[in-house]
Every structure is written in C-alpha cells, then in structure tokens.
Design a protein around this motif. Structure first.
Motif, short mmCIF file in Angstrom:
data_model
loop_
_atom_site.label_atom_id
_atom_site.label_comp_id
_atom_site.label_asym_id
_atom_site.label_seq_id
_atom_site.Cartn_x
_atom_site.Cartn_y
_atom_site.Cartn_z
N PRO A 167 0.80 -1.23 0.00
CA PRO A 167 0.00 0.00 0.00
C PRO A 167 0.83 1.28 0.00
O PRO A 167 0.41 2.29 -0.57
CB PRO A 167 -0.82 -0.12 1.30
CG PRO A 167 -0.88 -1.58 1.58
CD PRO A 167 0.42 -2.14 1.10
N VAL A 168 2.00 1.25 0.65
CA VAL A 168 2.88 2.43 0.63
C VAL A 168 3.38 2.69 -0.78
O VAL A 168 3.38 3.83 -1.27
CB VAL A 168 4.06 2.24 1.61
CG1 VAL A 168 5.11 3.34 1.41
CG2 VAL A 168 3.57 2.24 3.05
N HIS A 169 3.81 1.63 -1.45
CA HIS A 169 4.27 1.75 -2.84
C HIS A 169 3.15 2.30 -3.72
O HIS A 169 3.38 3.21 -4.54
CB HIS A 169 4.74 0.38 -3.33
CG HIS A 169 5.22 0.37 -4.74
ND1 HIS A 169 5.30 -0.79 -5.50
CD2 HIS A 169 5.62 1.36 -5.57
CE1 HIS A 169 5.74 -0.50 -6.70
NE2 HIS A 169 5.94 0.80 -6.78
N PHE A 170 1.94 1.79 -3.54
CA PHE A 170 0.83 2.26 -4.37
C PHE A 170 0.48 3.71 -4.05
O PHE A 170 0.11 4.48 -4.94
CB PHE A 170 -0.39 1.37 -4.16
CG PHE A 170 -1.54 1.71 -5.09
CD1 PHE A 170 -1.40 1.56 -6.46
CD2 PHE A 170 -2.74 2.18 -4.58
CE1 PHE A 170 -2.45 1.89 -7.31
CE2 PHE A 170 -3.79 2.50 -5.43
CZ PHE A 170 -3.65 2.35 -6.80
N GLY A 171 0.61 4.11 -2.79
CA GLY A 171 0.35 5.50 -2.42
C GLY A 171 1.31 6.46 -3.12
O GLY A 171 0.90 7.53 -3.60
N ALA A 203 9.20 3.97 -13.79
CA ALA A 203 10.25 3.47 -12.90
C ALA A 203 9.72 3.32 -11.48
O ALA A 203 9.96 2.29 -10.81
CB ALA A 203 11.44 4.43 -12.92
N VAL A 204 8.97 4.32 -11.00
CA VAL A 204 8.38 4.24 -9.65
C VAL A 204 7.38 3.09 -9.57
O VAL A 204 7.27 2.41 -8.55
CB VAL A 204 7.72 5.59 -9.30
CG1 VAL A 204 6.86 5.47 -8.04
CG2 VAL A 204 8.77 6.66 -9.10
N THR A 205 6.66 2.85 -10.66
CA THR A 205 5.64 1.80 -10.70
C THR A 205 6.26 0.41 -10.61
O THR A 205 5.80 -0.44 -9.84
CB THR A 205 4.80 1.90 -11.99
OG1 THR A 205 4.15 3.18 -12.02
CG2 THR A 205 3.75 0.80 -12.04
N TYR A 206 7.30 0.18 -11.40
CA TYR A 206 7.83 -1.18 -11.55
C TYR A 206 9.10 -1.46 -10.75
O TYR A 206 9.61 -2.57 -10.78
CB TYR A 206 8.08 -1.46 -13.04
CG TYR A 206 6.81 -1.46 -13.85
CD1 TYR A 206 5.78 -2.37 -13.59
CD2 TYR A 206 6.61 -0.52 -14.87
CE1 TYR A 206 4.61 -2.35 -14.32
CE2 TYR A 206 5.44 -0.51 -15.62
CZ TYR A 206 4.44 -1.43 -15.33
OH TYR A 206 3.27 -1.42 -16.05
N ILE A 207 9.60 -0.45 -10.05
CA ILE A 207 10.76 -0.67 -9.17
C ILE A 207 10.35 -0.30 -7.74
O ILE A 207 10.50 0.86 -7.32
CB ILE A 207 11.99 0.16 -9.61
CG1 ILE A 207 12.30 -0.09 -11.09
CG2 ILE A 207 13.21 -0.18 -8.76
CD1 ILE A 207 13.41 0.78 -11.65
N PRO A 208 9.79 -1.24 -6.99
CA PRO A 208 9.27 -0.92 -5.65
C PRO A 208 10.33 -0.33 -4.71
O PRO A 208 9.99 0.46 -3.83
CB PRO A 208 8.78 -2.29 -5.14
CG PRO A 208 8.59 -3.12 -6.35
CD PRO A 208 9.59 -2.66 -7.35
#
Length: 432
Positions: free
Chosen positions: A359-363, A414-419
């Motif tokens: 959830p943090v990554h998705f935020g 990059a933010v999407t696919y590199i957690p």
C-alpha cells in the motif's frame, strides 16, 4: 450491479460537466446510486452519517495544521531565502536560474505542502530574474510548472495524509519517508531536461559565489529548512505522530514569521488563519463527501466489479499497473488531485493488493501519477498559476513542457515497476 456502476459514474461526470462544485458532484452521485436501493430520506440519512464518519479521525487534524503552517510560510518571505540557497547549490550549472527554480520548488513545496503555493511564490520571484537574463518566458514557465509538484511527494505532504486515511490506515511515517526518493527523482528529471535545453540555447551560468556569500546564504536558509528536520526527525524517531508534528510545525512557523523574520504581525495573522481555514474547509468537505461515496461504492460492490473487469483484461501485474496508470493520467487531466485520490484509491487499491503490491508503494504511485495531472490541460491548477505568474499564454508553455512530461512519464514507470524506489528508505529508516 452494472447499473450501480453506470449511475455512479454517469451522474458524477454529468454533474461535473454542468459546472457543479466537485464535492457536491461526489455527494449527489453517491445519493443517486444509493437511491437505487433505499428511499430518498433513508439514503440521505445514511450518507449524512457516512459523511460525518469520514471526518471523525484524529489523523485528519494534521491537515489544517499543515495548511496553516504552509500559509504562514507563504506570507513569511521564505521563498526568497530558499531561492538564494538554491542558487548556491546549482548556480554553476548551465541554465542556472532554471535549476534554481527546480530546487527552490522542491524546498519550498516540501515546507509549504502545496504545489500551487510553490508555483506562485517561487515562480513569481524567478520569472522577472529569468526574463532579465534572456530566458524564453515559455521555457521558464514550463520549468516552474513541471517542478512544483515535487512538494506533493517530498514530506510533509497532505496528499499522503489523505491517502493514509482513505486506504485504511497505511503508515503516514512510511508514506512520508517513501516520498523522498521519487520526489527527488521528479525534480532531477526536470533539471536534466532543463539543462539540455539551456545548454543548447546558451543560457548563462551564475557567477561563482564567494565563501562568505555561501555561508551567509546558507545561514539564512537554515531556519526554514529546520522545519523539515524537526517534523521528519520527530516522526521517524518516534518522538511524536504526524498529527502532533503538524501542530509543532505551526508553532515553529509562527516563531519564524513573527519573531525571527517579523514578516507576519498580529494585524495580518487573522487573515492568514482565515485563508487557512477556508482551504481546510474545502479539503474536509471533499473528504467527507468522498467518505459517503466510498460507502456507496462498497455497498454496491463497485470496487469488486472494477477489479474483476481489470483482472479480466489480464492477470499480468505489469499490464494491470499500466492500465491503472493510463486511467489515472487521463483522470488527472480533468480532476484535481485530492478528489481523484479520494475516489480512485478505494477502487484500485484492492486490485493491486491482490497481486501483492505494498500500500505504501501504491500511495507513492498515486501521488506521482496524479501530480502530473495538475500540470496538464485542460484543468491543471499548476499550469494556470505558473502561466499567470510568468505572464505567458498557456499555448506558449505547452511546447517546452512536452519533453518534461516525457521524462516524468518514464520516471512514473520506474516508480511503478521498481518498488525499491519507494520502499528502500522506509525499510532502512523505519524497519517497515
């Protein structure tokens, strides 16, 4: 159930097209959907309860405090001190004033918590200087517009506070820390494009500053920069919560503005508080209405329907995230960041958590994606403010904005696919 989805979104976008304020559009579309299952009086009562329930959160106290702290900073002459400090940092790069604009937006935006405030304060100061140095006004406006959203990612950020609430209590401390690296990447991406254009056009480099000037400028910038240290240091160190930190931020900015810099007086203080109160009311009205809409969506299983529809397209997380990003980029072009966050978090969060996304990554993904939307036509608030303070037509800023948008899209992927870009610092500093 398909009828519920159609009624909700058709009425919502229909009310928006009619020019209704977005909070009212959210509330009335939720009521229209609920009326498919309940009488009008019962549906209105249920949504009123959900509206109040959506605001019944201790965490939400952080929003008015951070807004007030930002308002005090805006009126306290902080932007000029941060701009001088930014010149010291990046003054020797090609197109020095463009880089200075980006760095100042990163600093001021993170302190004020508002992209639009940063765009107005920094752009209003930088535009005359850039014009004097021979910078193209459209290019100068584009740099200011593309870099002002960095403050929405670099904490303290009201965006992450709202996301924490709507996502069911995601750690605010983790979200704050997670925003640093993506926010810095956003600013660096704009600087790379600005540097290439500046080099080609031969824009000047700032004169080398003396050590005395560097020391003097840095000392002047330390007091406002200490706000970030105090707030984030206290949160990360477990000394106080984000809500308590927001109250401390108000006390500190009051001290800076009224005692140290003396740019705010007891005569001007009531107007500053009133402006912050009006902004807070707008945000809280949106949150309350979105709470009612979220209940209406949950009652009618709309998030599940959307989730099933997305997963029917593909079971590949890469494809699903690409589709979600595309949808959010389009939504961001027509809707402001806060309502988009409030509406689409409960729809897309269950989808991404199904395949294990944090959830943090998705935020961070949501904040990065929707922050691009405030720079794009037709309703981008930063676009209008940036062009207004630079006194240039929107059409003149769009062309230099295009390569910056391209870089921002690449960074979004990059933010999407590199957690690790989002989660490395929370893991390191918080053991998240």
């Amino acid at each position: 159930m398909l009828l519920d989805v159609v009624v909700l979104f058709v009425t919502f976008f229909g009310f928006m097209l009619l020019g209704l304020p977005i909070a009212y559009a959210i509330g009335l579309s939720a009521l229209s959907t609920v009326m498919l299952h309940f009488p009008l009086d019962m549906g209105a009562l249920i949504l009123a309860q959900r509206f109040i329930g959506g605001l019944d959160s201790f965490t939400l106290l952080a929003i008015p405090f951070f807004i007030l702290a930002g308002s005090l900073m805006n009126h306290g002459g902080i932007a000029a001190k941060l701009i001088d400090f930014a010149k010291v940092i990046v003054g020797r790069l090609p197109g020095a004033l463009a880089h200075c604009n980006v760095v100042a937006n990163m600093l001021f935006g993170s302190i004020s918590g508002s992209a639009v405030a940063a765009c107005a304060a920094v752009g209003g100061t930088m535009s005359p200087l850039q014009k004097k140095e021979g910078y193209d006004p459209g290019f100068a406006a584009a740099v200011n517009i593309a870099s002002c959203p960095t403050g929405l990612l670099i904490p303290p950020s009201n965006t992450f506070i709202v996301y924490s609430l709507i996502s069911g209590g995601t750690s605010i401390a983790a979200l704050f820390v997670a925003g640093y690296l993506p926010g810095a990447l956003m600013g660096l991406g704009v600087m790379v494009v600005a540097g290439i254009i500046a080099k080609r056009r031969g824009y000047p480099v700032a004169p080398r500053a003396s050590w005395n000037e560097v020391a003097r400028t840095t000392l002047r910038a330390i007091p406002p920069l200490m706000l970030i240290v105090i707030v984030m240091g206290g949160i990360v160190g477990g000394i106080f919560t984000a809500t308590e930190a927001s109250a401390i931020a108000v006390v500190y900015t009051l001290f800076l503005s009224m005692v140290i810099y003396r740019t705010v007086s007891f005569r001007t203080l009531p107007k500053i508080i009133l402006d912050a109160a009006v902004t807070t009311c707008i945000v809280l009205l949106l949150i309350g209405a979105s709470g009612a809409m979220s209940w209406a969506m949950a009652y009618n299983n709309i998030p599940k329907h959307v989730s099933d529809a997305l997963l029917s397209l593909s079971d590949n997380p890469i494809v699903i995230l690409l589709v979600i990003n595309a949808i959010l980029l389009v939504i961001g072009m027509f809707m402001d960041m806060t309502p988009a966050l409030l509406i689409f978090t409960p729809i897309f969060l269950p989808v991404v958590t199904q395949f294990g996304m944090d959830p943090v990554h998705f935020g961070v993904l949501l904040a990065f994606n929707l922050s691009i939307g405030i720079c794009t036509p037709p309703v981008g608030s930063a676009l209008f403010v940036g062009c207004s303070v630079a006194n240039v037509p929107i059409a003149k800023a769009i062309k230099p904005l295009l390569p910056m948008f391209l870089v921002l899209f690449v960074l979004l992927l990059a933010v999407t696919y590199i957690p690790q870009l989002s989660l490395a610092l929370p893991h390191l500093l918080l053991g998240y």
